[in-house]
Design a protein around this motif. Structure first.
Motif, PDB file in Angstrom:
ATOM      1  N   LEU A 240       0.807  -1.215   0.000  1.00 60.67           N
ATOM      2  CA  LEU A 240       0.000   0.000   0.000  1.00 60.67           C
ATOM      3  C   LEU A 240       0.840   1.266   0.000  1.00 60.67           C
TER       4      LEU A 240
ATOM      5  N   HIS B 234      -1.940  -0.988   6.580  1.00 62.03           N
ATOM      6  CA  HIS B 234      -2.513  -2.274   6.220  1.00 62.03           C
ATOM      7  C   HIS B 234      -3.750  -2.134   5.358  1.00 62.03           C
ATOM      8  N   ASP B 235      -4.580  -1.148   5.656  1.00 62.55           N
ATOM      9  CA  ASP B 235      -5.787  -0.975   4.861  1.00 62.55           C
ATOM     10  C   ASP B 235      -6.179   0.496   4.879  1.00 62.55           C
ATOM     11  N   GLU B 236      -7.342   0.775   4.313  1.00 65.27           N
ATOM     12  CA  GLU B 236      -7.688   2.182   4.142  1.00 65.27           C
ATOM     13  C   GLU B 236      -7.972   2.876   5.475  1.00 65.27           C
TER      14      GLU B 236
ATOM     15  N   TYR C 235      -6.437   1.898   8.503  1.00 67.46           N
ATOM     16  CA  TYR C 235      -5.347   1.821   9.441  1.00 67.46           C
ATOM     17  C   TYR C 235      -4.180   2.700   9.025  1.00 67.46           C
ATOM     18  N   MET C 236      -3.732   3.509   9.929  1.00 66.39           N
ATOM     19  CA  MET C 236      -2.560   4.352   9.696  1.00 66.39           C
ATOM     20  C   MET C 236      -1.589   3.993  10.804  1.00 66.39           C
TER      21      MET C 236
ATOM     22  N   ARG D 137       0.310   4.080  13.917  1.00 64.39           N
ATOM     23  CA  ARG D 137      -0.025   4.999  15.011  1.00 64.39           C
ATOM     24  C   ARG D 137       1.020   6.107  15.129  1.00 64.39           C
ATOM     25  N   GLU D 138       2.289   5.712  14.885  1.00 56.66           N
ATOM     26  CA  GLU D 138       3.363   6.691  14.993  1.00 56.66           C
ATOM     27  C   GLU D 138       3.165   7.825  13.977  1.00 56.66           C
TER      28      GLU D 138
ATOM     29  N   ASP E  61       0.323  10.079  15.073  1.00 54.75           N
ATOM     30  CA  ASP E  61       0.755  10.996  16.129  1.00 54.75           C
ATOM     31  C   ASP E  61       1.612  12.115  15.559  1.00 54.75           C
TER      32      ASP E  61
END
Lengths: 148, 661
Positions: free
Chosen positions: A94, A122-124, A126-127, A129-130, A133
């Motif tokens: 991705l 992983h998908d549209e 999910y970003m 987390r780092e 932030d």
């Protein structure tokens, strides 16, 4: 062996095992952790060449350059500052310009991150987390999950 | 309607779980038989209700009822049937419902197999089990309701995350959950013993089969997860030291320690308090794992959605159970009669060493997993602790453990003879040296691989050495040997298989050093030599699946010009979520595998790919299967079978009938 000596043997053994585990962990933690920075934080820090770091942000629009073979270069941005990244390998499924990405590798003397590992989302939804932030710090976060 | 009934059943289950928690424990305190007996019916009723609720959710997924939020968000009409069924637990709410279903199943199983248990112990066990159910049912009902409806149902769902659309989803989570949740029974037994204030060898005999079952499933679940990650992530690795993997490894390590210490308690009435502590620890780590995976503090393929209230709720459950159990432990453990001491060089001593090393390994994994979270919480600094940390800390702890395993099997209870044990292991040592030398001569490669191969062979042969000596201490006729083999207790066979299985896994890990790895841009007709094989690209073409389209590269795998396999690695694009997934092409050659994962399509019909030759790689998972088989054999031992154990009156007679091991 007397009762006392036996007990002592077990206590010493247990302490030795725990001590070894603690010592090993401390030692390993000192050398084997990698710090994560946003591009802005990285710019403010003096990172010595050769030190491994992880950076996260968006792949800057228009920055992706394909080189010889599988070599690629791109910039990671948190909209305030950019970091140049060089990578030789297969980009994750991705990986796209404008998308969140985490890159890890040693810094080179010219301020380019020589990534040996690039992670995308992983998908549209999910970003990493780092990345989320790092973007929130710059006030450019638009995704969901902010307030819930 | 069925969906509402499912929701209602879940609420009723919560009410019954409350009864199951309060009534039997109060009954046990007062010595009220009738109150104590309510625990059993409440547990069975709860199981029936949760099963119904689970069935209702499955039904909603099967018929694609898009008025249910859970179905809309995770299903699609075109999704294959198997993923409609397994997709029920492919999301946060459904997977927690599965957690509860297995928890209720454990409670029902305790009822079914505990007829011989002292009534007060049984009542307390069911009571604690009920309390755990209360916590998790409340968690589902208040924060993660899978039965929530939608006012305006859409015509189509969002589909399941493509990474999860894999047969692995049907197998890995249920296995892992039975392992995780199975430890709740050991936990309940420990808490019940502390509440009742009585603990003896019979207690260990009650607990061991439950721990063993959980351990078998956890072993299989971890191995299955590892294989799934191996073939689906496209990196060719079998273990990434990802926090989520560590979350499952920690209860495994603690549970393995528990199995071993329980055997000391059962045989020698020693290590009682320690065993209780381990029983608490194993389930606490399962809860921690659930928290790490389900709360959203970590991001990974496992964290489906992050909602802060859920994290706080699970954290509260974690604090109540771990804190409560440890407080109970602290206040009661001192009052329990401690066990006897024993000589350091003995079977007991060896098992203590096993426990020390396993818990030390568990502690380092815990540190490596939680340190980044703690550091970020306190200083805001973000770090990652990866494979180098774990390789550096686990290896020095694991190596002495592997070395000690065969010795432990050789030492007698009470007073062992280290020199004698060493002498009996001469054959195993000789064979291991031969393996290491053969590896050096035939493969060469990194010193670590050679050493690990030797160590693995030692664990493997050492595992069976005890059996070999008991069957044929000296030259013996085959018929006598067979008769003796049949006469050996199954638990001895189980130990041998479980230890040997670990050896097999280690050989598979050692063989990583002899593999080959290439990154290449593939064009039709091109050839690549990888390991002893030659891979030829014959075709790159598009193809259409039920809910995806893919680019497939067909490749011939040749050995000395002979075609031995055809592999079809592909890159799948799923329309509903606009996501792609790498489908590795794998050909198993003997015990090794050729592994090809595709990258992005580049210009001119050529495609990037990672190619690997992984000799003996399947042994990593075959070893885990053998370990579980060992556990199963142990479980079949008459002495360990669930419900067979009895308290005091028969104990002397049983101990007399057992061969001294």
């Amino acid at each position: 062996m007397t009762r006392k000596q036996r007990r002592l043997a077990f206590v010493v053994g247990a302490l030795a095992a725990i001590g070894a585990a603690v010592g090993l962990s401390m030692f390993a933690l000192r050398d084997n952790i990698v710090f994560f920075y946003s591009p802005t934080e990285l710019a403010a820090k003096e990172i010595k060449p050769g030190v491994r770091v992880r950076i996260g942000g968006l792949v800057k629009e228009g920055s992706l350059v394909k080189g010889q073979g599988r070599a690629v270069a791109f910039a990671v941005t948190d909209t305030a500052k950019d970091v140049k990244v060089a990578y030789d390998g297969i980009l994750p499924d991705l990986f796209r310009e404008g998308q969140g990405v985490v890159a890890e590798g040693p810094m080179s003397a010219d301020g380019v991150l020589r990534a040996d590992n690039v992670l995308a989302k992983h998908d549209e939804k999910y970003m990493p987390r780092e990345v989320a932030d790092a973007l929130k710090k710059q006030g450019v976060w638009q995704g969901e999950g902010e307030k819930k | 309607m069925i969906v509402e009934l499912g929701h209602y059943a879940l609420v009723l289950a919560l009410a019954l779980a409350l009864v199951q928690f309060v009534a039997p424990i109060v009954g046990a305190r007062r010595g009220d038989e009738a109150l104590m007996a309510t625990g059993a019916s409440a547990a069975l009723g709860q199981f029936a209700l949760v099963t119904f609720a689970y069935g209702a959710l499955t039904y909603a997924h099967l018929v694609s009822d898009f008025s249910v939020v859970n179905v809309v968000e995770h299903s699609h009409t075109l999704k294959p049937l198997i993923y409609k069924i397994s997709g029920v637990w492919g999301n946060h709410e459904g997977s927690m419902l599965l957690w509860d279903l297995i928890l209720a199943l454990c409670g029902a199983a305790v009822v079914a197999f505990s007829a011989n248990l002292p009534r007060d112990l049984r009542a307390n066990v069911l009571g604690v089990q009920g309390l755990i159910s209360v916590a998790f049912l409340a968690f589902i009902l208040f924060t993660s309701n899978p039965f929530a409806r939608l006012a305006n149902p859409p015509l189509e769902g969002a589909d399941l995350n493509p990474i999860l659309q894999d047969p692995g989803l049907a197998i890995h989570p249920p296995l892992l959950y039975v392992g995780y949740v199975g430890y709740s029974v050991a936990f309940s037994f420990a808490a019940a013993a502390l509440i009742g204030g009585r603990i003896d060898a019979a207690w260990a005999r009650f607990v061991r089969p439950w721990t063993l079952i959980a351990w078998i499933f956890l072993t299989l679940g971890i191995a299955m997860g590892s294989y799934w990650a191996y073939y689906t992530l496209g990196w060719g690795g079998f273990w990434f030291w990802d926090p989520v993997e560590n979350a499952s490894l920690m209860p495994w390590l603690a549970g393995t320690a528990l199995l071993h210490s329980a055997s000391v308690m059962e045989k020698r009435e020693a290590l009682k308090i320690w065993t209780i502590f381990l029983a608490i620890l194993a389930f606490s780590l399962s809860l921690l794992g659930t928290f790490l995976v389900r709360s959203g503090v970590l991001t990974s393929v496992h964290s489906f959605a992050s909602d802060p209230t859920r994290g706080v709720f699970i954290l509260a459950i974690l604090v109540v159970f771990i804190g409560g159990a440890l407080a109970l432990f602290a206040s009661r453990a001192g009052a329990l009669a401690g066990g006897g001491l024993f000589a350091p060089v003995s079977r007991e001593g060896a098992l203590v060493l096993n426990n020390l090393l396993l818990t030390a390994a568990c502690a380092t994994v815990l540190v490596g997993t939680l340190y980044p979270l703690a550091l970020e919480a306190f200083t805001g600094e973000k770090i990652s602790v990866g494979a180098p940390f774990f390789n550096m800390t686990i290896l020095p702890i694991a190596a002495p453990l592997f070395l000690a395993m065969p010795f432990g099997q050789q030492l007698a209870w009470k007073r062992g003879d280290l020199l004698g044990a060493a002498q009996r292991l001469v054959v195993a040592v000789g064979l291991s040296l031969a393996v290491a030398l053969a590896a050096l001569a035939l493969r060469g490669g990194p010193a670590l691989s050679i050493l690990l191969a030797g160590l693995a062979a030692f664990v493997f042969f050492g595992g069976f050495a005890e059996i070999a000596q008991r069957i044929a201490p000296r030259r013996t006729q085959l018929s006598v040997m067979l008769a003796r083999a049949r006469g050996l207790p199954l638990s001895a066979w189980g130990t041998a298989f479980a230890h040997a299985g670990l050896g097999v896994t280690l050989i598979g890990i050692a063989a990583i050093g002899w593999g080959d790895e290439k990154v290449a841009t593939l064009k039709i007709g091109q050839q690549f030599d990888i390991g002893p094989y030659r891979v030829v690209v014959t075709e790159v073409a598009p193809r259409t699946g039920p809910n995806y389209t893919e680019t497939v590269a067909r490749m011939d795998v040749r050995e000395d010009g002979r075609l031995v396999a055809v592999i079809e690695p592909s890159k799948r694009a799923f329309q509903a979520r606009r996501m792609s997934r790498t489908e590795a092409g794998i050909a198993t050659m003997g015990l090794g595998q050729i592994y090809v994962a595709l990258g992005d399509q580049v210009e001119g019909g050529a495609i990037d790919a990672r190619l690997y030759w992984k000799p003996l790689v399947t042994l990593i998972w075959i070893g885990a299967l053998i370990m579980s088989f060992g556990g199963l054999v142990s479980l079949a031992d008459r002495r360990l079978r669930i419900g067979v154990a009895r308290r005091a009156p028969r104990r002397k007679e049983m101990a007399g009938a057992l061969p001294a091991e």
